[in-house]
Structures are given as C-alpha cells and as structure tokens.
Design a protein around this motif. Structure first.
Motif, PDB file in Angstrom:
ATOM      1  N   SER A 193       8.831   4.783  -6.043  1.00 54.61           N
ATOM      2  CA  SER A 193       8.006   5.834  -6.673  1.00 54.61           C
ATOM      3  C   SER A 193       6.830   5.214  -7.436  1.00 54.61           C
ATOM      4  O   SER A 193       6.738   5.325  -8.661  1.00 54.61           O
ATOM      5  N   GLU A 195       3.949   6.199  -7.718  1.00 56.31           N
ATOM      6  CA  GLU A 195       3.068   7.214  -8.296  1.00 56.31           C
ATOM      7  C   GLU A 195       3.485   7.630  -9.712  1.00 56.31           C
ATOM      8  O   GLU A 195       2.705   8.256 -10.445  1.00 56.31           O
ATOM      9  N   ARG A 234       1.779  -1.419  -6.630  1.00 55.90           N
ATOM     10  CA  ARG A 234       0.838  -0.322  -6.367  1.00 55.90           C
ATOM     11  C   ARG A 234      -0.268  -0.743  -5.399  1.00 55.90           C
ATOM     12  O   ARG A 234      -0.681   0.035  -4.521  1.00 55.90           O
ATOM     13  N   SER A 238      -1.009   0.768  -1.721  1.00 58.08           N
ATOM     14  CA  SER A 238      -2.329   1.352  -1.421  1.00 58.08           C
ATOM     15  C   SER A 238      -2.938   0.703  -0.179  1.00 58.08           C
ATOM     16  O   SER A 238      -3.596   1.375   0.630  1.00 58.08           O
ATOM     17  N   ASP A 254      -3.727   8.980  -6.237  1.00 59.93           N
ATOM     18  CA  ASP A 254      -2.659   9.816  -6.785  1.00 59.93           C
ATOM     19  C   ASP A 254      -1.282   9.308  -6.356  1.00 59.93           C
ATOM     20  O   ASP A 254      -0.328   9.332  -7.134  1.00 59.93           O
ATOM     21  N   ARG A 255      -1.185   8.816  -5.134  1.00 58.64           N
ATOM     22  CA  ARG A 255       0.110   8.368  -4.605  1.00 58.64           C
ATOM     23  C   ARG A 255       0.561   7.014  -5.158  1.00 58.64           C
ATOM     24  O   ARG A 255       1.727   6.658  -5.007  1.00 58.64           O
ATOM     25  N   VAL A 256      -0.342   6.281  -5.757  1.00 60.33           N
ATOM     26  CA  VAL A 256       0.046   4.984  -6.319  1.00 60.33           C
ATOM     27  C   VAL A 256      -0.100   4.939  -7.842  1.00 60.33           C
ATOM     28  O   VAL A 256      -0.131   3.863  -8.445  1.00 60.33           O
ATOM     29  N   GLY A 257      -0.198   6.132  -8.450  1.00 59.90           N
ATOM     30  CA  GLY A 257      -0.085   6.189  -9.904  1.00 59.90           C
ATOM     31  C   GLY A 257      -1.359   6.071 -10.707  1.00 59.90           C
ATOM     32  O   GLY A 257      -1.304   5.768 -11.901  1.00 59.90           O
TER      33      GLY A 257
END
Length: 284
Positions: A193, A195, A234, A238, A254-257
């Motif tokens: 997770s 993100e 992250r 990406s 957004d998907r990697v925070g």
C-alpha cells in the motif's frame, strides 16, 4: 490506571539504601552511564510510581516479588528476574510481600536503544548472588574511605557496572534478529500500500520499537533510513506504473502516496535524476 503524579510509600522498617555515586571511586558507574544503584529490602506497604523520568529504571529481584503497571500492561516481577521500565514513561511497582531487590537508574544511550519504548521483564542470565555480594562490599568499603580514592571500591564499582550492563545487553543481538524479521513484515505492508500516508512514527509503532531504535535497526539491516526506504518503494512502484500503464502522472502520484504531481515529480527527479515524463519516453 493513569499515573498523574509521582508517589512513594515506604514502610518504616524497610531498607532503602543507595550507593555513593559522587566519590572518585564511583567513576566506573559514570563511564557506564549508570546514574544510581540501590539495594532494597522492603516490606508491605511499599509502592513507587512515577509520571515520567529521563532515565530507564532496572529492578533486579533477589527474593520475593512485586507487581508492576506500565504502558497499559501489568504483571508480576519474580525472583531472579530483571524488570526495566523505559525512560519517559509512567510506571508503578509495589511489593506483594517481603521483597529484596537491586535498582539501577540507567541514562539513555545508543547501546540501550533496544529498551526504549518497551517493557523488559526476563530471567537473569547470571547468578544474582555475585551482584548482591559486590553491592554490599562496595557499601562497606565506601564507609571506610575518607579521600574518595579507594581502589577496592573502584574495582567493585567496575564489577557492579559490568554485571548490570551485561544483563541489559544479553539479548541485544536476539532483539536485532527479531527486529529484522518485524521490519521485513512492516515493509511488506508498505509495499502493498505505497499510496498510504506512512509516517516514520507509524512505522516504528508497527515494528513495536521507538523511532530512534527503528532508525538504528533500519541502518543496521538496510543501510538506509526509514524515509529512504519509503521513497525507494514508492519510486520503484511509480517506475512500474510509468512503463506498464497509460495512467497520467496525476493518477500515478496518487497511487504512490503523493498529494500532487509537483511533489511526485520533484521526488522522482531527485531519485532517478530525470523527470517521470522523460523516464517514460526514454524507456517506452
């Protein structure tokens, strides 16, 4: 039970004796960062509670027992065990009957990071009677020394310090092994997770160690910081998304925070030396 103030209840027929720490012959204690040592033979009622202290407290039980409460946990301190209440934490302990023990106030240091933020209660690794004899001999010798230069007292201080330090550090390597396994599980969760809004304090909490210890074990096992590992996870994710999907930079961020394309692009360029758009173009 919340501890709101320092409190001490010591019965009048209890022995509560602390070793001289100021004379020159007490230098070994200071070298080992031991703030104080005491020997206690107490009777009910005997109860100590502290809201917080800037040092760790170690209790080595010779005979009898006591009950403790610390960090939401409670239990029994038994004969031939060492119990350690971590610094900057509230705790309470009280005798269940006649109780003989040695106490040691331990200054925080790098080689004690493994006891920060957690309660230690374990069996002694060595015969406690030798430590008791050394403490009693130190007390006796210090009363006969007028100039603070007793070599005998200094030798005893060295031995007492060594015994206490050895017990505290006896399972340090085991702790590092356990921490390494726990770390691997924590980073597996982060990898699943990326993100999420991960913070170092949250990661340390999941690993059940202090932030300081978390960073120390990270350096030992991964040769990087927690922030460095989080960035690495992250960035690797990406890169996968840039090469295997048509997602926009905003969606990937957004998907990697990352909260914005700007913060993501800045982090990506710092890590990969090129912007994410250029990375996608060059590798497509």
């Amino acid at each position: 039970m919340a501890i709101l103030k320092d409190y001490a209840c010591i019965s009048v027929d209890s022995r509560d004796q602390h070793l001289p720490m100021v004379p020159k012959f007490a230098e070994p204690f200071r070298q080992k960062k031991i703030r104080g040592v005491g020997i206690h033979e107490v009777k009910v009622p005997y109860e100590i509670q502290r809201v917080s202290a800037p040092w760790h407290i170690a209790l080595i039980t010779i005979s009898g027992s006591a009950r403790y409460s610390c960090k939401g946990r409670s239990g029994l301190i038994k004969e031939n065990t060492i119990w350690i209440g971590p610094a900057d934490t509230s705790y309470q302990y009280k005798a269940t009957g006649d109780w003989k023990f040695i106490s040691a106030a331990l200054i925080k240091s790098n080689n004690r990071e493994h006891i920060e933020g957690s309660i230690t209660c374990k069996m002694m690794q060595n015969d406690v009677s030798h430590l008791v004899n050394a403490v009693e001999a130190y007390l006796s010798e210090s009363t006969h020394c007028q100039d603070g230069m007793s070599q005998e007292a200094r030798a005893l201080a060295s031995y007492i310090s060594l015994c206490i330090d050895r017990e505290i550090a006896s399972d340090l390597e085991n702790d590092y092994s356990r921490n390494a396994l726990t770390l691997a599980k924590v980073w597996e969760e982060v990898n699943a997770s990326p993100e999420a809004s991960w913070s170092v304090s949250e990661l340390a909490y999941k690993a059940k160690v202090s932030v300081r210890q978390f960073q120390r074990v990270m350096k030992k096992n991964y040769e990087t910081t927690a922030e460095g590992m989080l960035t690495k996870i992250r960035m690797q994710r990406s890169q996968e998304l840039l090469l295997s999907t048509d997602l926009t930079l905003d969606a990937i961020a957004d998907r990697v925070g990352y909260s914005s394309v700007y913060s993501f692009s800045k982090a990506f360029k710092n890590y990969c030396s090129i912007p994410p758009g250029t990375f996608r173009t060059q590798n497509s």
